[in-house]
Design an enzyme around this catalytic site. Sequence first.
Site, PDB file in Angstrom:
ATOM      1  N   ASP A  16      54.254  28.299  60.306  1.00  0.00           N
ATOM      2  CA  ASP A  16      55.100  29.503  60.232  1.00  0.00           C
ATOM      3  C   ASP A  16      55.958  29.582  61.490  1.00  0.00           C
ATOM      4  O   ASP A  16      55.677  28.928  62.497  1.00  0.00           O
ATOM      5  CB  ASP A  16      54.226  30.769  60.118  1.00  0.00           C
ATOM      6  N   SER A  17      56.978  30.419  61.440  1.00  0.00           N
ATOM      7  CA  SER A  17      57.823  30.633  62.614  1.00  0.00           C
ATOM      8  C   SER A  17      57.037  31.296  63.750  1.00  0.00           C
ATOM      9  O   SER A  17      57.447  31.216  64.899  1.00  0.00           O
ATOM     10  CB  SER A  17      59.015  31.518  62.231  1.00  0.00           C
ATOM     11  N   TYR A  48      62.861  33.307  62.996  1.00  0.00           N
ATOM     12  CA  TYR A  48      63.731  32.401  62.252  1.00  0.00           C
ATOM     13  C   TYR A  48      64.718  33.174  61.379  1.00  0.00           C
ATOM     14  O   TYR A  48      65.767  32.668  61.021  1.00  0.00           O
ATOM     15  CB  TYR A  48      62.886  31.511  61.325  1.00  0.00           C
ATOM     16  N   GLY A  49      64.320  34.397  61.008  1.00  0.00           N
ATOM     17  CA  GLY A  49      65.085  35.165  60.027  1.00  0.00           C
ATOM     18  C   GLY A  49      66.511  35.475  60.440  1.00  0.00           C
ATOM     19  O   GLY A  49      67.350  35.805  59.614  1.00  0.00           O
ATOM     20  N   CYS A  79      56.219  30.248  56.013  1.00  0.00           N
ATOM     21  CA  CYS A  79      57.391  31.046  56.363  1.00  0.00           C
ATOM     22  C   CYS A  79      58.427  30.978  55.237  1.00  0.00           C
ATOM     23  O   CYS A  79      58.822  29.882  54.824  1.00  0.00           O
ATOM     24  CB  CYS A  79      57.972  30.469  57.652  1.00  0.00           C
ATOM     25  N   ASN A  80      58.866  32.133  54.761  1.00  0.00           N
ATOM     26  CA  ASN A  80      59.872  32.147  53.683  1.00  0.00           C
ATOM     27  C   ASN A  80      61.199  31.566  54.156  1.00  0.00           C
ATOM     28  O   ASN A  80      61.832  30.807  53.430  1.00  0.00           O
ATOM     29  CB  ASN A  80      60.103  33.583  53.202  1.00  0.00           C
ATOM     30  N   SER A  81      61.611  31.926  55.375  1.00  0.00           N
ATOM     31  CA  SER A  81      62.893  31.421  55.879  1.00  0.00           C
ATOM     32  C   SER A  81      62.845  29.900  55.992  1.00  0.00           C
ATOM     33  O   SER A  81      63.804  29.203  55.638  1.00  0.00           O
ATOM     34  CB  SER A  81      63.195  32.029  57.255  1.00  0.00           C
ATOM     35  N   GLU A 157      55.392  43.641  63.962  1.00  0.00           N
ATOM     36  CA  GLU A 157      54.955  42.992  65.207  1.00  0.00           C
ATOM     37  C   GLU A 157      54.634  44.010  66.298  1.00  0.00           C
ATOM     38  O   GLU A 157      53.911  43.714  67.241  1.00  0.00           O
ATOM     39  CB  GLU A 157      55.991  41.958  65.662  1.00  0.00           C
ATOM     40  N   CYS A 189      58.672  37.658  52.600  1.00  0.00           N
ATOM     41  CA  CYS A 189      58.598  37.449  54.051  1.00  0.00           C
ATOM     42  C   CYS A 189      57.133  37.561  54.443  1.00  0.00           C
ATOM     43  O   CYS A 189      56.399  38.398  53.893  1.00  0.00           O
ATOM     44  CB  CYS A 189      59.427  38.512  54.782  1.00  0.00           C
ATOM     45  N   THR A 190      56.736  36.716  55.396  1.00  0.00           N
ATOM     46  CA  THR A 190      55.330  36.665  55.797  1.00  0.00           C
ATOM     47  C   THR A 190      54.752  38.014  56.219  1.00  0.00           C
ATOM     48  O   THR A 190      53.571  38.272  56.029  1.00  0.00           O
ATOM     49  CB  THR A 190      55.178  35.713  56.997  1.00  0.00           C
ATOM     50  N   HIS A 191      55.590  38.853  56.820  1.00  0.00           N
ATOM     51  CA  HIS A 191      55.079  40.114  57.390  1.00  0.00           C
ATOM     52  C   HIS A 191      54.878  41.217  56.347  1.00  0.00           C
ATOM     53  O   HIS A 191      54.184  42.191  56.618  1.00  0.00           O
ATOM     54  CB  HIS A 191      56.054  40.641  58.451  1.00  0.00           C
TER      55      HIS A 191
HETATM   56  N1  DGL Z   1      58.151  34.084  58.940  1.00  0.00           N
HETATM   57  C1  DGL Z   1      59.443  34.673  58.647  1.00  0.00           C
HETATM   58  C2  DGL Z   1      59.680  34.663  57.133  1.00  0.00           C
HETATM   59  O1  DGL Z   1      58.751  34.698  56.339  1.00  0.00           O
HETATM   60  C3  DGL Z   1      59.575  36.071  59.205  1.00  0.00           C
HETATM   61  C4  DGL Z   1      59.621  36.118  60.722  1.00  0.00           C
HETATM   62  C5  DGL Z   1      60.828  35.404  61.305  1.00  0.00           C
HETATM   63  O2  DGL Z   1      61.973  35.860  61.074  1.00  0.00           O
HETATM   64  O3  DGL Z   1      60.608  34.412  61.995  1.00  0.00           O
HETATM   65  O4  DGL Z   1      60.805  34.608  56.707  1.00  0.00           O
END
Ligand code: DGL
Length: 269
Positions: A16-17, A48-49, A79-81, A157, A189-191
């Site tokens: 993940d990011s 990463y977003g 990570c989705n991004s 966060e 998104c992971t969060h």
């Molecule tokens: N992990 C990122 C996602 O799922 C979210 C956090 C980021 O922007 O790095 O897109």
Amino acid sequence: MSATVGGPEQAIGIFDSGFGGLTVARAIMDQLPYEDIIYVGDSARAPYGEKTVAEVREFALECLDALVEQGVKMLVVACNSASAAVMADARERYPVPVVEVIRPAARRAAGATRSGQVGVICTEATATSGAYGDALAVVGGVRLTTQACPRFVEFVENGITGGAELLEVARGYLAPVQAAGVDTLILGCTHYPLLTGILSYVLGDEVTLVSSAEECAKQTWATLTELDLLHTSPRETHHRFLTTGSVDQFQILGQRLVGDWITDVAQLT
Ligand code: DGL
């Protein structure tokens, strides 16, 4: 890649990011309790977003290469991004199976919707990539409304998953999704699994929430089962966490987000 191609005894590699992918790690631990995990979080370069798809792709492949070097039996792009940026080529690049978050969530949403109106909430990078639209186009018969929700990551966060300010922000982000009449919303998104309470409060019971973390864990189970790589009986497990950023911060934030099982944290060198 000079890695040993994974055998059943090896760990699942999760990338993940940063910290958010711990929601995916937790879903995997719930559904596959006898698996070891090696988790890489690129916290030094997160979020990463807000980055371009090209930047995310470069960073993600670097981290996935590092995970493969650890010797894992499969890769999970939590990570989705990053999934949006590498889903086209990660499967060809690596000698182990690769599961990402986008296709499993898109399939589940397509199966769940009754009206054909699906929404996805995600980062700017995922929205710009159009990856959810591409994944749903394969299924057909679904109209997608995409809404970037950049401030959600910052709230989570900071440990904030409720309260008046977040509620106002959530209502603003979700208004276009509600106006489109979606009956199924992908948490892309992971969060966002950590915001299920507030999302459900704003949208009501008639909207089905699809967690990309849960769907990714189901796909991980299915892939390991099909390849006969799954541990099916009780065994002691060990989970390791590697970060490109501060070890202390990863541990503190990780424990705050998902629990005190985040213990063995080290620097990714
Ligand atoms: N992990 C990122 C996602 O799922 C979210 C956090 C980021 O922007 O790095 O897109």
